[in-house]
Design a protein around this motif. Structure first.
Motif, PDB file in Angstrom:
ATOM      1  N   THR A 293      -7.998  -5.901 -28.322  1.00  0.00           N
ATOM      2  CA  THR A 293      -6.927  -6.443 -28.642  1.00  0.00           C
ATOM      3  C   THR A 293      -5.498  -5.523 -28.434  1.00  0.00           C
ATOM      4  O   THR A 293      -5.545  -4.215 -28.223  1.00  0.00           O
TER       5      THR A 293
ATOM      6  N   GLU B 191      -0.855  -8.486 -30.690  1.00  0.00           N
ATOM      7  CA  GLU B 191      -1.927  -9.399 -30.900  1.00  0.00           C
ATOM      8  C   GLU B 191      -2.276  -9.505 -32.292  1.00  0.00           C
ATOM      9  O   GLU B 191      -2.596  -8.359 -32.697  1.00  0.00           O
ATOM     10  N   LYS B 192      -3.075 -10.578 -32.769  1.00  0.00           N
ATOM     11  CA  LYS B 192      -3.782 -10.233 -33.875  1.00  0.00           C
ATOM     12  C   LYS B 192      -4.945  -9.461 -33.903  1.00  0.00           C
ATOM     13  O   LYS B 192      -5.676  -9.456 -32.959  1.00  0.00           O
TER      14      LYS B 192
ATOM     15  N   ARG C 140      -9.054  -8.352 -34.434  1.00  0.00           N
ATOM     16  CA  ARG C 140     -10.128  -9.251 -34.239  1.00  0.00           C
ATOM     17  C   ARG C 140     -11.284  -8.859 -35.206  1.00  0.00           C
ATOM     18  O   ARG C 140     -11.488  -7.501 -35.078  1.00  0.00           O
TER      19      ARG C 140
ATOM     20  N   THR D 115      -6.742 -16.125 -41.604  1.00  0.00           N
ATOM     21  CA  THR D 115      -6.855 -16.469 -40.166  1.00  0.00           C
ATOM     22  C   THR D 115      -5.275 -16.379 -39.657  1.00  0.00           C
ATOM     23  O   THR D 115      -4.930 -16.278 -38.469  1.00  0.00           O
TER      24      THR D 115
ATOM     25  N   TYR E  39      -5.987 -12.290 -38.964  1.00  0.00           N
ATOM     26  CA  TYR E  39      -7.002 -12.137 -37.979  1.00  0.00           C
ATOM     27  C   TYR E  39      -7.407 -13.167 -37.139  1.00  0.00           C
ATOM     28  O   TYR E  39      -7.303 -14.268 -37.519  1.00  0.00           O
ATOM     29  N   ASP E  40      -7.741 -12.708 -35.858  1.00  0.00           N
ATOM     30  CA  ASP E  40      -8.820 -13.544 -35.189  1.00  0.00           C
ATOM     31  C   ASP E  40     -10.302 -13.285 -35.591  1.00  0.00           C
ATOM     32  O   ASP E  40     -10.587 -12.314 -35.701  1.00  0.00           O
TER      33      ASP E  40
ATOM     34  N   ALA F 211     -10.754 -22.338 -37.758  1.00  0.00           N
ATOM     35  CA  ALA F 211      -9.943 -21.535 -36.688  1.00  0.00           C
ATOM     36  C   ALA F 211     -10.908 -21.062 -35.567  1.00  0.00           C
ATOM     37  O   ALA F 211     -10.411 -21.042 -34.573  1.00  0.00           O
TER      38      ALA F 211
ATOM     39  N   GLU G 106      -8.100 -22.048 -33.115  1.00  0.00           N
ATOM     40  CA  GLU G 106      -7.207 -20.835 -32.652  1.00  0.00           C
ATOM     41  C   GLU G 106      -7.456 -20.396 -31.358  1.00  0.00           C
ATOM     42  O   GLU G 106      -8.621 -20.334 -31.092  1.00  0.00           O
TER      43      GLU G 106
ATOM     44  N   GLY H 116      -7.646 -17.356 -29.941  1.00  0.00           N
ATOM     45  CA  GLY H 116      -8.180 -15.985 -30.251  1.00  0.00           C
ATOM     46  C   GLY H 116      -9.486 -15.902 -30.899  1.00  0.00           C
ATOM     47  O   GLY H 116     -10.107 -14.863 -31.159  1.00  0.00           O
ATOM     48  N   SER H 117      -9.930 -17.200 -31.479  1.00  0.00           N
ATOM     49  CA  SER H 117     -11.233 -16.994 -32.307  1.00  0.00           C
ATOM     50  C   SER H 117     -12.181 -17.977 -31.639  1.00  0.00           C
ATOM     51  O   SER H 117     -11.872 -18.966 -31.053  1.00  0.00           O
ATOM     52  N   TYR H 118     -13.394 -17.436 -31.833  1.00  0.00           N
ATOM     53  CA  TYR H 118     -14.519 -18.078 -30.752  1.00  0.00           C
ATOM     54  C   TYR H 118     -15.682 -18.140 -31.689  1.00  0.00           C
ATOM     55  O   TYR H 118     -15.973 -17.275 -32.842  1.00  0.00           O
TER      56      TYR H 118
END
Length: 501
Positions: free
Chosen positions: A59, A63-64, A66, A85, A88-89, A128, A132, A134-136
């Motif tokens: 990151t 950016e947030k 991770r 969230t 954080y991602d 999220a 979101e 950036g979240s996976y």
């Protein structure tokens, strides 16, 4: 067809600077001439250039931060549910995209509950992940951790030889939470992995159900000998802990209420044997253990004191030489560290778990935490090892989510930015008690803090009602609570479903 698979791979590739995908191509694309059907002097089946993916980069400022969570069990899911969230991602890496409500898993084996009633999708636990940018969630296994570079090495999970080949990628993390759980213990006994079925995942319960119903139908076929019929319908459970006892109780209910009514020709052949090296339910009060032994015996469960020495395709051998033929073998003898946990070069707690301090951090590694069955306190903390229970994992996940939120609000969420300020109160576990159902509308409830402590312990129908009520309220979503309640009501009125699907 080889050319079609190559076309799919090429068409799925995004440019390196694409923002919408977490992966970037690091090697040149395959030449399109290999995809055409025209004649050429080149070999018909050329070896394609392997496609490599770089994964998620670190990151950047602004950016947030991770948080990468390895695992989707009780600990990991409770952590993800509690993470803020807005700070954080969240990235989850797991070979399954759901959490299993393990206390009710045994009920699915015999049709008391449907399988989806005990499975909670990760995206519903932490929305999220699907919303979101950036979240996976990645359906993959962690193959290694590079703590110095803040990287996690992963490999995708595939399903059979006809799916896409697995590929490897890396994920950079700011905070890493290892919640990998544990694997069943086999004690090195030959044949267990090949012939026994564990009861830890939904696919295990599905396999047990299919095997049980298959044996019931095969035993009714004309020409089957008496000995073979008895073997096919002999269900053996190894391990007298809560899982083994609850499964034996559910199985005895299934035999009494459903098999005797719908498989009249073979009802006198089916029986259950529970094998335990010591006492069943060793963590419960002595009075409750005696009650459970009496009720299981009354239900037709045969209790055998012994140690399994060898497991063969149709029989197992005890340490005294006794041979026990079986048609279905369920193995439930406890859990131990997984192969990945064993391979990690970090301090371990007694028993081989990942060593953690009072704040669930790995002391020798920066920005890495461990929770659940894979973790244990290092000896320097002076704290005893916690049992591998769902309530322990859930409590650790809840505590760590609050701790990470606190760190994030103090601008310590990014890698190597926490200045070592006060973390607050350390994690303290207080045992809320144990419960187990033993069939015939009876259960055990032991609310003591420990085996030596005093407290409330009870057994019988009231305990069974408490057991069901408590677990119904602990099911994560209202959707699954509704499913479980309807399944219980349907089973009570119409009996269990015996379809082999």
């Amino acid at each position: 067809m080889a050319w079609f698979r190559s076309l799919i791979r090429v068409s799925a590739v995004q440019p390196r600077n694409a923002v919408s995908s977490p992966f970037s191509l690091t090697s040149s694309l395959l030449s399109l001439r290999y995809l055409s059907g025209e004649a050429s002097n080149q070999p018909q089946d050329p070896q394609p250039v392997p496609i490599q993916y770089s994964g998620l980069a670190p990151t950047r400022p602004g950016e947030k931060p991770r948080v990468v969570v390895l695992g989707s069990g009780w600990a990991g899911c409770r952590l993800m549910k509690g993470l803020d969230t807005e700070i954080y991602d969240v990235v989850c890496v797991s070979p399954r995209n759901h959490m299993v409500f393990t206390p009710l898993l045994a009920s699915t084996c015999v049709g008391t509950l449907e399988f989806r009633s005990v499975a909670e999708p990760i995206a519903r636990i932490q929305p999220a992940i699907s919303r979101e940018p950036g979240s996976y969630f990645f359906l993959a296994n962690c193959t290694g951790i590079d703590a110095d570079k803040h990287l996690v090495h992963c490999e995708t999970v595939t399903d059979g030889p006809d799916t896409l080949d697995p590929w490897k990628f890396k994920i950079a993390y700011d905070k890493l939470v290892i919640a990998l759980g544990a694997q069943p213990l086999t004690f090195g006994i030959h044949g267990v992995n090949e012939h026994a079925i564990f009861l830890r995942e939904v696919h295990h319960a599905q396999e047990i159900r299919r095997k049980l119903l298959l044996n019931l139908m095969l035993s009714d076929v004309p020409g089957i000998s008496e000995g073979e019929k008895s073997r096919l319908l002999h269900c053996v459970v190894v391990g007298g802990g809560p899982t083994g006892v609850e499964f034996s109780g559910e199985l005895s209910d299934f035999i009494k209420n459903d098999v005797h009514e719908r498989y009249v020709h073979v009802k006198d052949y089916i029986h259950v044997t529970l094998i335990e090296a010591n006492e069943i339910l060793s963590s419960f009060d002595d009075r409750l253990r005696q009650y459970a032994t009496k009720q299981l015996t009354k239900s037709g469960v045969r209790l055998v004191r012994g140690i399994v020495k060898d497991v063969k395709a149709q029989k197992l051998i005890l340490n005294d030489g006794t041979e026990v033929p079986y048609g279905l073998l369920v193995w439930s003898t406890g859990v131990g560290p997984s192969s990945l946990v064993n391979s990690l070069e970090i301090p371990k707690s007694p028993g081989g778990r990942i060593g953690i301090d009072e704040w669930l951090r790995i002391p020798s590694v920066e920005d890495v935490f461990a929770i659940g069955d894979c973790s244990g306190f290092v000896e320097s903390t002076g704290k005893p090892a916690l049992p591998a229970l769902a309530q322990v994992a859930e409590r650790q996940g809840k505590y760590l989510s609050h701790l990470l939120n606190k760190i994030g609000k103090a601008n310590g969420g990014h890698a190597s930015t926490w200045n070592g300020a006060e973390l607050g109160e350390p994690f303290v576990y207080k045992h809320l008690g144990s419960m187990a159902t033993i069939g015939r509308y009876k259960a055990l409830v032991d609310l003591r803090q420990s085996k030596e402590a005093k407290g409330l312990s009870m057994a019988g129908f009231v305990s069974w009602f408490i057991w069901r009520s408590a677990y119904l309220t602990r099911v994560l979503s209202w959707r699954n609570r509704f499913y479980v309640a309807i399944n219980w009501l349907t089973t009570l009125v119409f009996g269990r479903d015996i379809s082999r699907i």
